[in-house]
Design a protein around this motif. Sequence first.
Motif, PDB file in Angstrom:
ATOM      1  N   PRO A 192      36.998  55.132  31.532  1.00  0.00           N
ATOM      2  CA  PRO A 192      36.511  54.354  30.393  1.00  0.00           C
ATOM      3  C   PRO A 192      36.862  54.705  28.878  1.00  0.00           C
ATOM      4  CG  PRO A 192      34.705  55.500  31.800  1.00  0.00           C
ATOM      5  CD  PRO A 192      35.861  56.053  32.278  1.00  0.00           C
ATOM      6  N   THR A 219      35.735  49.769  40.909  1.00  0.00           N
ATOM      7  CA  THR A 219      35.181  50.874  40.163  1.00  0.00           C
ATOM      8  C   THR A 219      35.389  52.237  40.824  1.00  0.00           C
ATOM      9  OG1 THR A 219      33.655  49.349  38.701  1.00  0.00           O
ATOM     10  CG2 THR A 219      33.224  51.949  38.962  1.00  0.00           C
ATOM     11  N   THR A 252      41.139  47.037  31.573  1.00  0.00           N
ATOM     12  CA  THR A 252      40.406  48.400  31.236  1.00  0.00           C
ATOM     13  C   THR A 252      39.562  48.574  32.436  1.00  0.00           C
ATOM     14  OG1 THR A 252      38.355  46.979  30.706  1.00  0.00           O
ATOM     15  CG2 THR A 252      40.007  47.315  29.027  1.00  0.00           C
ATOM     16  N   PHE A 253      38.823  49.729  32.141  1.00  0.00           N
ATOM     17  CA  PHE A 253      38.020  50.390  33.281  1.00  0.00           C
ATOM     18  C   PHE A 253      37.201  49.196  33.768  1.00  0.00           C
ATOM     19  CE2 PHE A 253      34.239  52.860  34.733  1.00  0.00           C
ATOM     20  CZ  PHE A 253      34.901  53.589  35.833  1.00  0.00           C
ATOM     21  N   GLU A 254      36.457  48.606  32.955  1.00  0.00           N
ATOM     22  CA  GLU A 254      35.397  47.602  33.441  1.00  0.00           C
ATOM     23  C   GLU A 254      36.192  46.473  33.987  1.00  0.00           C
ATOM     24  OE1 GLU A 254      34.218  50.733  30.780  1.00  0.00           O
ATOM     25  OE2 GLU A 254      35.647  48.930  30.484  1.00  0.00           O
ATOM     26  N   ASP A 299      39.439  43.843  35.897  1.00  0.00           N
ATOM     27  CA  ASP A 299      39.976  43.509  36.976  1.00  0.00           C
ATOM     28  C   ASP A 299      40.982  42.358  36.880  1.00  0.00           C
ATOM     29  OD1 ASP A 299      38.963  40.792  36.397  1.00  0.00           O
ATOM     30  OD2 ASP A 299      37.168  40.914  37.491  1.00  0.00           O
ATOM     31  N   ASP A 332      41.494  40.168  34.041  1.00  0.00           N
ATOM     32  CA  ASP A 332      41.855  40.433  32.777  1.00  0.00           C
ATOM     33  C   ASP A 332      43.226  40.739  32.903  1.00  0.00           C
ATOM     34  OD1 ASP A 332      39.300  40.900  31.594  1.00  0.00           O
ATOM     35  OD2 ASP A 332      38.695  42.353  33.038  1.00  0.00           O
TER      36      ASP A 332
END
Length: 226
Positions: free
Chosen positions: A82, A153, A194-196, A198, A201
């Motif tokens: 994150p 995740t 980003t970490f959030e 997929d 994105d």
Amino acid sequence: MKIGIIIAIERELKSFLESGHDITEEHIGKRTVYYTEMFGHEIAATLSGYGEIDAAAATQFLIGHTGCELVINFGVAGAIVPGLKVEDLFLVDKACHYDYDVSPIDPVKKHQYAEYEDEFIPLDAGLKELVVEKLPSVKTVSVASGDRFVDKTEDKEALASLGCQICDMEIAAIARICLFNDVKCLSVKCISDTFEGDGGDFNTNVINSAKAAFAMLRDVLQVLSL
């Protein structure tokens, strides 16, 4: 300096081809080599394709065909911790090939190649230190590198537990082939997902993130010309 550039995919190559430099092409079999000059360096670039096998093949080809003294990989990467944002830029310190494991049969750690002191494949420390000295805003990062796009995740958390902050699909192979050939290696990575995030994105951000990575590559080339 004679420098080879490995670029994974067409959308990353676009930022190089549209950079405004005079570029000539050489076609060898199914591979194209793009030649130009930047900051006094002789540049030869080629497209590898996704994954460690294609990246290794492209790197060995470029070294053998051009005799380059340094290979630089630039492109996008995914965040596996994150707090990292789209278009954050990094210089790669080292890479863990997380798909590799001979620890059940050899006295090594999981993911470790026997000739390295741990599970990380190093990139050129001297050039990295030079770039960081001249460009103090540059951050270094460890990369989890393997043959799959990581979007879950739980997979990101598992790779982060190896001591990595971002993931890609090429740099472990590029760095290892460079070490085999006594050729220096650097890599510039820009966050596309980003970490959030997929794959959606990635597709949204890849072109702009590749442009940002190429802009940083130009800064690195300028440092190397001093």
